[in-house]
Design a protein around this motif. Structure first.
Motif, PDB file in Angstrom:
ATOM      1  N   LYS A 186      -3.811  -4.353   0.422  1.00 39.09           N
ATOM      2  CA  LYS A 186      -4.419  -5.193   1.476  1.00 39.09           C
ATOM      3  C   LYS A 186      -5.356  -6.300   0.959  1.00 39.09           C
ATOM      4  O   LYS A 186      -4.888  -7.357   0.601  1.00 39.09           O
ATOM      5  CB  LYS A 186      -5.073  -4.311   2.528  1.00 39.09           C
ATOM      6  CG  LYS A 186      -4.010  -3.571   3.351  1.00 39.09           C
ATOM      7  CD  LYS A 186      -4.518  -3.001   4.661  1.00 39.09           C
ATOM      8  CE  LYS A 186      -3.345  -2.568   5.534  1.00 39.09           C
ATOM      9  NZ  LYS A 186      -3.308  -1.149   5.864  1.00 39.09           N
TER      10      LYS A 186
ATOM     11  N   GLY B 215       0.809  -1.208   0.000  1.00 36.22           N
ATOM     12  CA  GLY B 215       0.000   0.000   0.000  1.00 36.22           C
ATOM     13  C   GLY B 215       0.846   1.263   0.000  1.00 36.22           C
ATOM     14  O   GLY B 215       0.527   2.243  -0.678  1.00 36.22           O
TER      15      GLY B 215
ATOM     16  N   ASP C 146      -6.953   7.046  -0.903  1.00 37.74           N
ATOM     17  CA  ASP C 146      -6.282   5.846  -0.408  1.00 37.74           C
ATOM     18  C   ASP C 146      -7.336   4.831   0.040  1.00 37.74           C
ATOM     19  O   ASP C 146      -7.981   4.991   1.069  1.00 37.74           O
ATOM     20  CB  ASP C 146      -5.364   6.254   0.768  1.00 37.74           C
ATOM     21  CG  ASP C 146      -4.580   5.083   1.330  1.00 37.74           C
ATOM     22  OD1 ASP C 146      -4.920   3.929   1.020  1.00 37.74           O
ATOM     23  OD2 ASP C 146      -3.618   5.338   2.089  1.00 37.74           O
TER      24      ASP C 146
HETATM   25  C1  LIG Z   1      -2.009  -0.296   5.580  1.00 35.00           C
HETATM   26  C2  LIG Z   1      -2.244   0.988   4.893  1.00 35.00           C
HETATM   27  C3  LIG Z   1      -1.309   1.501   3.985  1.00 35.00           C
HETATM   28  C4  LIG Z   1       0.026   0.872   3.770  1.00 35.00           C
HETATM   29  O1  LIG Z   1      -0.052  -0.395   3.170  1.00 35.00           O
HETATM   30  P1  LIG Z   1       1.193  -1.379   3.303  1.00 35.00           P
HETATM   31  O2  LIG Z   1       0.816  -2.517   2.432  1.00 35.00           O
HETATM   32  O3  LIG Z   1       1.270  -1.742   4.757  1.00 35.00           O
HETATM   33  O4  LIG Z   1       2.386  -0.634   2.857  1.00 35.00           O
HETATM   34  C5  LIG Z   1      -1.620   2.663   3.314  1.00 35.00           C
HETATM   35  N1  LIG Z   1      -2.774   3.289   3.521  1.00 35.00           N
HETATM   36  C6  LIG Z   1      -3.700   2.837   4.390  1.00 35.00           C
HETATM   37  C7  LIG Z   1      -4.974   3.588   4.553  1.00 35.00           C
HETATM   38  C8  LIG Z   1      -3.454   1.683   5.124  1.00 35.00           C
HETATM   39  O5  LIG Z   1      -4.346   1.254   6.022  1.00 35.00           O
END
Ligand SMILES: *Cc1c(COP(=O)(O)O)cnc(C)c1O
Length: 452
Positions: free
Chosen positions: A280, A113, A251
């Motif tokens: 995710k 993410g 996001d």
């Molecule tokens: C978990 C998360 C991320 C980061 O994702 P990763 O795969 O852990 O790098 C970014 N934005 C939000 C809203 C998240 O919950």
């Protein structure tokens, strides 16, 4: 065997987002999983109350997902996406475009993410460069936002506990307030929303000439404490971004893929992002795939003869990995087959009733929920909303107690996160909420008994 492994874990590992002293005092090694439960090396079973950190969808060892990986493995595990593609990455891109907001027509893959957000930031920055408006270089970030842990993502993040120490490494961004109704002066969603939108508009009036994009989590600030935005806020932000010619990066890493009762949370408000980060749940919680989706307009601004130097110079070794894309495709097929988004929306109503019952507990201040994303904020005083004494780490203690009682989750300060896999049945939801209730009662009893 278990004891030896525990010793090895203490000796060799350094775990993410973990004070290793805490781990050493409370070590745990997961050995297997089945459905919405996981088992540790001592054979103790736990409900997966946080979807293996907000990822899992169908439970563990879902037959169809396991088979999708095995089938792909018989062909090839990984090639590359630099200058060429592969079958599952291509088919998954088509599927993602089909299910995402209409304006989004292009998929750029990555592995996490945070990377998906980095890529969104670079795309937004370079977009203005490529179309001849290089003065638009700055970003607006939301207070209390979280977009991952790499430096770019941290630069548009705003959780002091995680981010302040890295301040000198970050690029500067303007911060806009987020409506946190429970802790707002008025306590009224509409007032709180309108105040925040007003401040954002003032910032845009003054600075929009130099602003490339605004980044915001979709409907719920996850890591910031499961803060659900009031109705109309995200749509209001979209309107302002359009009005002041600023790109909107949404996001959906935590909220995407059905978690909130819609395929993507921005659908709650009919919002069309210019750039959208997903991760995710995209693979059902199996493998590290993430993606940045964008519009044809942005894509076209990078499309030219090579010597114009408009290429997006960004990529990762494992981008577009076949095993990951194959399991993501099967994950999305199962979403349709099992009508999972509708299922979550329906079961969320039942979950809401279960959580209501926690409200009467003495230290439960606020319960926030959108679909299967829930936060239960514990406070010292329900009247004044005064927080519990920090050094007691009640949120952390509560999750340790839940572990003892057979459920895994992680707290955000004194907010307990509850984010069960989509397939959790009503019966399972009930048992998990009962565990939370018992744990909250036990640890908060201890607070009072020591005379806090
Ligand atoms: C978990 C998360 C991320 C980061 O994702 P990763 O795969 O852990 O790098 C970014 N934005 C939000 C809203 C998240 O919950």
């Amino acid at each position: 065997m278990s004891h030896e492994l525990i010793e090895k874990s203490k000796k060799y590992l350094w775990l993410p987002f973990t004070q290793m002293k805490d781990y050493d005092e409370n070590p745990i090694i997961i050995e297997s999983g089945q459905g919405i439960k996981m088992k540790d090396t001592d054979g103790k079973e736990y409900y997966d109350g946080f979807s293996a950190l907000w990822l899992n969808v169908h439970g563990h060892r879902k037959k169809e997902l396991d088979e999708a990986i095995k089938k792909q493995l018989d062909k090839i595990a990984h090639s590359t996406l630099l200058g060429m593609t592969n079958i599952p990455a291509t088919e998954l891109a088509e599927k993602l475009i089909e299910i995402s907001p209409e304006k989004l027509t292009r998929v750029f893959y990555s592995d996490s993410g945070a990377e998906a957000m980095e890529i969104a930031l670079k795309m937004a920055f370079q977009y203005w460069m490529n179309i001849g408006r290089p003065e638009k270089q700055k970003f607006i970030a939301m207070h209390n936002g979280y977009h991952g842990d790499t430096i770019g993502a941290v630069s548009v993040g705003s959780i002091d506990l995680y981010h302040q120490v890295y301040g000198p490494l970050m690029f500067e961004s303007y911060k806009a307030p987020i409506p946190f109704v429970y802790h707002s002066k008025s306590g009224d969603p509409t007032t709180c929303r309108d105040e925040c939108l007003h401040i954002l508009e003032q910032l845009l009036i003054e600075k929009h000439q130099e602003i490339a994009a605004l980044s915001i989590e979709s409907m719920v600030q996850g890591a910031g404490g499961m803060i659900v935005m009031p109705d109309g806020f995200l749509a209001g932000v979209r309107e302002l971004c359009t009005k002041y010619d600023v790109l909107m990066i949404v996001d959906e890493v935590a909220t995407g893929f059905g978690r909130t009762g819609k395929m993507f949370a921005c659908e709650h408000e009919g919002v069309q992002p210019d750039l959208m980060a997903v991760g995710k749940g995209i693979t059902g919680g199996y493998l590290p795939i993430a993606a940045t989706l964008t519009t044809e307009e942005i894509y076209q601004a990078f499309y030219d003869d090579y010597d114009k130097l408009k290429t997006l110079f960004h990529g990762h070794s494992y981008t577009g990995n076949q095993l990951g894309c194959a399991v993501a495709l099967e994950n999305l097929r199962l979403f349709e087959k099992e009508k999972l988004v509708e299922e979550v929306a329906e079961k969320a109503k039942y979950l809401h009733k279960l959580l209501e019952e926690l409200k009467s507990l003495p230290y439960v201040g606020d319960i926030r929920q959108l679909g299967f994303m829930c936060g239960i904020e514990l406070v010292f005083s329900k009247e004044t909303k005064e927080p519990l004494p920090k050094e007691k780490r009640i949120g952390y203690q509560a999750t340790l107690k839940m572990r003892e009682l057979g459920m895994l989750t992680r707290p955000l300060g004194d907010t307990i996160v509850f984010m069960p896999p989509h397939v959790s049945t009503k019966e399972e939801l009930k048992e998990m909420v009962a565990i939370m209730k018992e744990a909250i009662i036990e640890v908060t009893n201890e607070v009072t008994s020591v005379g806090a």
